[in-house]
Design an enzyme around this catalytic site. Structure first.
Site, short mmCIF file in Angstrom:
data_model
loop_
_atom_site.label_atom_id
_atom_site.label_comp_id
_atom_site.label_asym_id
_atom_site.label_seq_id
_atom_site.Cartn_x
_atom_site.Cartn_y
_atom_site.Cartn_z
N GLY A 1 0.83 -1.20 0.00
CA GLY A 1 0.00 0.00 0.00
C GLY A 1 0.86 1.24 0.00
O GLY A 1 2.09 1.16 0.01
N VAL A 2 0.21 2.41 -0.05
CA VAL A 2 0.98 3.65 -0.04
C VAL A 2 1.14 4.15 1.39
O VAL A 2 0.55 3.61 2.31
CB VAL A 2 0.30 4.77 -0.88
CG1 VAL A 2 0.53 4.52 -2.35
CG2 VAL A 2 -1.16 4.88 -0.56
N GLY A 3 1.93 5.18 1.56
CA GLY A 3 2.07 5.80 2.88
C GLY A 3 3.43 5.56 3.47
O GLY A 3 4.26 4.82 2.93
N SER A 4 3.65 6.19 4.61
CA SER A 4 4.99 6.20 5.22
C SER A 4 5.39 4.80 5.69
O SER A 4 6.53 4.38 5.52
CB SER A 4 4.99 7.17 6.38
OG SER A 4 3.87 6.95 7.20
N VAL A 5 4.45 4.08 6.28
CA VAL A 5 4.79 2.76 6.82
C VAL A 5 5.15 1.80 5.69
O VAL A 5 6.18 1.12 5.72
CB VAL A 5 3.62 2.19 7.66
CG1 VAL A 5 3.96 0.81 8.16
CG2 VAL A 5 3.30 3.11 8.82
N GLU B 1 -0.19 -1.81 -6.84
CA GLU B 1 -0.95 -0.75 -7.52
C GLU B 1 -0.06 0.43 -7.82
O GLU B 1 0.02 0.92 -8.92
CB GLU B 1 -2.05 -0.22 -6.58
CG GLU B 1 -3.16 -1.13 -6.31
CD GLU B 1 -4.02 -0.54 -5.24
OE1 GLU B 1 -5.17 -0.95 -5.14
OE2 GLU B 1 -3.58 0.33 -4.48
N ASN C 1 -9.54 8.15 3.95
CA ASN C 1 -9.30 8.17 2.50
C ASN C 1 -10.29 7.26 1.78
O ASN C 1 -11.12 7.72 1.01
CB ASN C 1 -7.87 7.72 2.19
CG ASN C 1 -6.84 8.62 2.86
OD1 ASN C 1 -7.02 9.83 2.91
ND2 ASN C 1 -5.78 8.03 3.37
N GLY D 1 -7.35 -0.24 -2.81
CA GLY D 1 -7.19 -1.62 -3.26
C GLY D 1 -6.96 -2.59 -2.13
O GLY D 1 -6.82 -3.80 -2.36
O1 0RQ Z 1 -2.71 11.53 10.98
O2 0RQ Z 1 -0.71 12.73 10.27
O3 0RQ Z 1 -2.72 13.93 11.13
O4 0RQ Z 1 -1.30 12.56 12.69
O5 0RQ Z 1 -3.97 8.79 10.39
O6 0RQ Z 1 -1.47 7.63 9.69
O7 0RQ Z 1 0.36 6.30 10.67
O8 0RQ Z 1 0.90 8.24 9.10
O9 0RQ Z 1 -0.09 6.05 8.30
O10 0RQ Z 1 0.13 7.48 6.15
O11 0RQ Z 1 0.30 4.97 6.18
O12 0RQ Z 1 -1.92 6.13 6.55
C1 0RQ Z 1 -4.80 3.76 6.92
C2 0RQ Z 1 -4.89 6.23 6.56
C3 0RQ Z 1 -2.70 5.10 7.09
C4 0RQ Z 1 -3.78 4.76 4.84
C5 0RQ Z 1 -4.07 4.96 6.37
C6 0RQ Z 1 -3.94 9.03 11.79
C7 0RQ Z 1 -2.50 9.38 12.08
C8 0RQ Z 1 -2.15 10.23 10.86
C9 0RQ Z 1 -2.06 8.63 8.89
P1 0RQ Z 1 -1.78 12.80 11.29
P2 0RQ Z 1 0.01 7.10 9.48
P3 0RQ Z 1 -0.32 6.19 6.71
C10 0RQ Z 1 -3.08 1.11 -1.61
C11 0RQ Z 1 -3.95 0.51 -0.56
C12 0RQ Z 1 -6.48 2.65 3.08
C13 0RQ Z 1 -6.28 2.48 1.59
C14 0RQ Z 1 -5.24 1.47 1.25
C15 0RQ Z 1 -5.04 4.44 4.04
C16 0RQ Z 1 -2.94 9.55 9.75
O13 0RQ Z 1 -2.85 3.73 4.67
O14 0RQ Z 1 -5.79 5.32 3.67
O15 0RQ Z 1 -4.70 0.76 2.07
N1 0RQ Z 1 -5.30 3.12 3.76
N2 0RQ Z 1 -4.94 1.41 -0.03
O16 0RQ Z 1 -2.38 10.08 13.30
C17 0RQ Z 1 -7.49 8.22 14.28
C18 0RQ Z 1 -6.69 6.02 14.48
C19 0RQ Z 1 -5.57 6.41 13.68
C20 0RQ Z 1 -5.52 7.73 13.21
C21 0RQ Z 1 -3.76 6.62 12.50
N3 0RQ Z 1 -6.81 4.79 14.95
N4 0RQ Z 1 -7.62 6.96 14.74
N5 0RQ Z 1 -6.47 8.63 13.50
N6 0RQ Z 1 -4.39 7.82 12.49
N7 0RQ Z 1 -4.47 5.75 13.24
C22 0RQ Z 1 -3.38 2.52 -2.11
C23 0RQ Z 1 -4.62 2.62 -2.95
O17 0RQ Z 1 -5.42 1.79 -2.95
C24 0RQ Z 1 -4.83 3.79 -3.81
#
Ligand code: 0RQ
Length: 496
Positions: A262-266, A287, A377, A381
């Site tokens: 997936g995307v994102g920092s982790v 993707e 978001n 996928g």
């Molecule tokens: O917010 O930056 O404002 O503090 O969520 O969290 O830990 O930086 O992680 O950037 O990898 O995003 C699930 C959102 C994670 C993303 C999600 C807050 C946290 C931070 C981001 P701040 P992190 P990431 C391929 C697959 C679904 C789609 C997917 C996502 C912000 O990975 O949208 O997987 N995934 N697609 O503070 C409230 C909680 C929280 C929370 C974290 N429990 N409650 N806020 N945060 N946990 C891509 C495509 O398909 C296109």
């Protein structure tokens, strides 16, 4: 510029972005190219948003996934979007969705093409597709993403092509467009290896439908890569530990299996963790191809990557596109219906790594809804991959917002991935391998291996009380969401 339109009969259809935008009427539905900020149509959507300064209208907006170039931002600000699908990640649009001003259909990315084919969702009036060129026979060669562009162009009543002269023509070799056809007479998709080419180099389209061609030179928005921190690095090292234990068990070799990430920092950090490891000749069937994918190619760790989009940071974009020859034989971009196809994911036996917002003590995952109600978001996928992969992994930091939120909760407030779709959970504290375990075997493992130590007692107490109520999946129903309630009331999930 005109040499990019090789079907010379189409050259007379070149118009300005403003003129093309003027064709779009109130109530219409648009299918825009674009997938995680890559290859999005830019000029016409931005000209359309400008029209909203002097005119009131609304349109439905379908895309591949999230858009860059502030398009979703200005669409949301100008109030021109009635319904948006299947994925977005823009803060302004997120707010309008959560305020109920924009309708949002959050949809598995592999499914949208089927809805279009079957006429389930409102048909597309205009497909607006970014391209590097149009071939002699009228095929549209996409730029840095394929996404849903092929199905949009095929089913839309009209097509507008945005030729991006800043994108190198060399990109023409990397696309592979395959049409699954309709339900009648559908055959197995002939893809058995990540690098297989099964389709055409561009999007075949009825030339009569190309109503206008617009030139643009606006490049994709760069992604912001958050540098790894100690937690994401710990998650990456637990992921490697898991993969090594799969090798010891004889289920994988050092070549692993094709990886989806997936995307994102982790996710980016986890991928980078493979550099310098013993793993080699890796393949990706994913993707989004982000910075780490090119780092892995440079490090000779990754052999081949198949995706639907290339989404890069500013620095990486400059490096990759100035030396694209180095990568062009190691990359394929496909329609998202193919990258995320359940049958192909199962056939290729993927290792899928996606991110959770929160997960519960039995392994249900919430990836989309903050505290159960507010859209973050979208599922993207992640559901396509989680359900069908050979090894379905979800990663998350164990807490968010400075420790006020535990990502491990008694019961997730929204279920994107059911406990049946989740094999392994990883946080910075460790991993819980849930395969083959019953709910009562999972709870302890998840609490002890994944939860933040500050929340473990609270979770143990919840589980012990739940056991007194019995059941296959024991819960204290009146307390199942009490952590989220406490967060809303006190600003923290921690008990005082
Ligand atoms: O917010 O930056 O404002 O503090 O969520 O969290 O830990 O930086 O992680 O950037 O990898 O995003 C699930 C959102 C994670 C993303 C999600 C807050 C946290 C931070 C981001 P701040 P992190 P990431 C391929 C697959 C679904 C789609 C997917 C996502 C912000 O990975 O949208 O997987 N995934 N697609 O503070 C409230 C909680 C929280 C929370 C974290 N429990 N409650 N806020 N945060 N946990 C891509 C495509 O398909 C296109």
């Amino acid at each position: 510029r005109f040499e990019r339109i090789k079907a010379t009969a189409l050259q007379e259809r070149v118009v300005s972005a403003e003129e093309a935008a003027s064709w779009i009427q109130d109530g219409m539905t648009l299918g825009l190219s674009g997938f995680t900020q890559a290859g999005d149509a830019k000029a016409v959507p931005l000209a359309l948003a400008k029209r909203a300064e002097s005119e009131k209208f609304k349109v439905n907006v379908y895309t591949g996934a999230s858009l860059g170039s502030n398009i979703d931002t200005v669409f949301a600000q100008t109030g021109i979007v009635n319904k948006r699908l299947p994925f977005q990640s823009d803060p302004v649009m997120r707010r309008k969705i959560n305020e109920g001003e924009i309708l949002y259909t959050d949809h598995h990315l592999s499914h949208t093409a089927e809805w279009i084919r079957d006429g389930i969702i409102t048909p597309i009036d205009y497909a607006i597709i970014e391209a590097i060129s149009i071939t002699k026979d009228g095929m549209i060669i996409p730029t840095t993403s394929v996404g849903n562009s092929a199905i949009f162009a095929q089913y839309a009543k009209n097509v507008i092509v945005e030729i991006n002269t800043e994108q190198p023509e060399r990109l023409y070799r990397i696309h592979d467009i395959y049409d699954t056809g309709t339900h009648e007479g559908r055959n197995p998709i002939p893809l058995s290896h990540v690098a297989d080419r099964i389709g055409t180099m561009g999007i075949p389209v009825d030339m009569e439908k190309i109503k206008g061609i617009v030139f643009t030179d606006q490049v994709d928005s760069p992604s912001t890569i958050v540098p790894p921190d100690s937690e994401t690095e710990a998650i990456a090292s637990h992921l490697l530990e898991l993969l090594r234990s799969e090798i010891r068990a004889g289920r994988l070799t050092e070549k692993l299996a094709p990886i989806q990430s997936g995307v994102g920092s982790v996710a980016n950090s986890a991928l980078r963790g493979l550099i310098g490891s013993e793993f080699h000749d890796l393949e990706m069937y994913s993707e989004v191809l982000q910075d780490a994918v090119f780092d892995l190619i440079d490090a000779d760790v990754l052999r081949f990557a198949s995706g639907s989009a290339i989404t890069l940071s500013k620095e990486k974009m400059a490096q990759v596109y100035s030396d694209f020859r180095k990568y062009e034989d190691k990359i394929i971009l496909r329609p998202q219906e193919i990258t995320n196809h359940p049958g192909l994911i199962r056939r290729l036996g993927l290792i899928a790594v996606n991110t959770a917002l929160e997960f519960d003590i039995y392994g249900n995952v919430n990836s989309t809804h903050v505290s159960g109600t507010k859209m973050m978001n979208g599922i993207g996928g992640s559901g396509d991959f989680a359900r069908n992969s050979r090894l379905s992994i979800f990663v998350s930091k164990s807490t968010a917002k400075g420790g006020n939120i535990s990502s491990v909760v008694p019961f997730v407030t929204h279920v994107d991935h059911t406990e049946h779709d989740v094999d392994v959970l990883i946080t910075e504290h460790g991993y819980a391998d849930l395969r083959g375990l019953a709910p009562r075997e999972r709870a302890g493992l998840i609490i002890e291996n994944c939860a933040d130590p500050a929340y473990r007692d609270q979770l143990r107490n919840y589980y012990e009380e739940a056991l007194t109520r019995g059941g296959q999946t024991p819960h204290v129903l009146e307390k199942a969401f009490s952590w989220h309630q406490r967060l809303a009331e006190t600003g923290s999930m921690l008990e005082k």
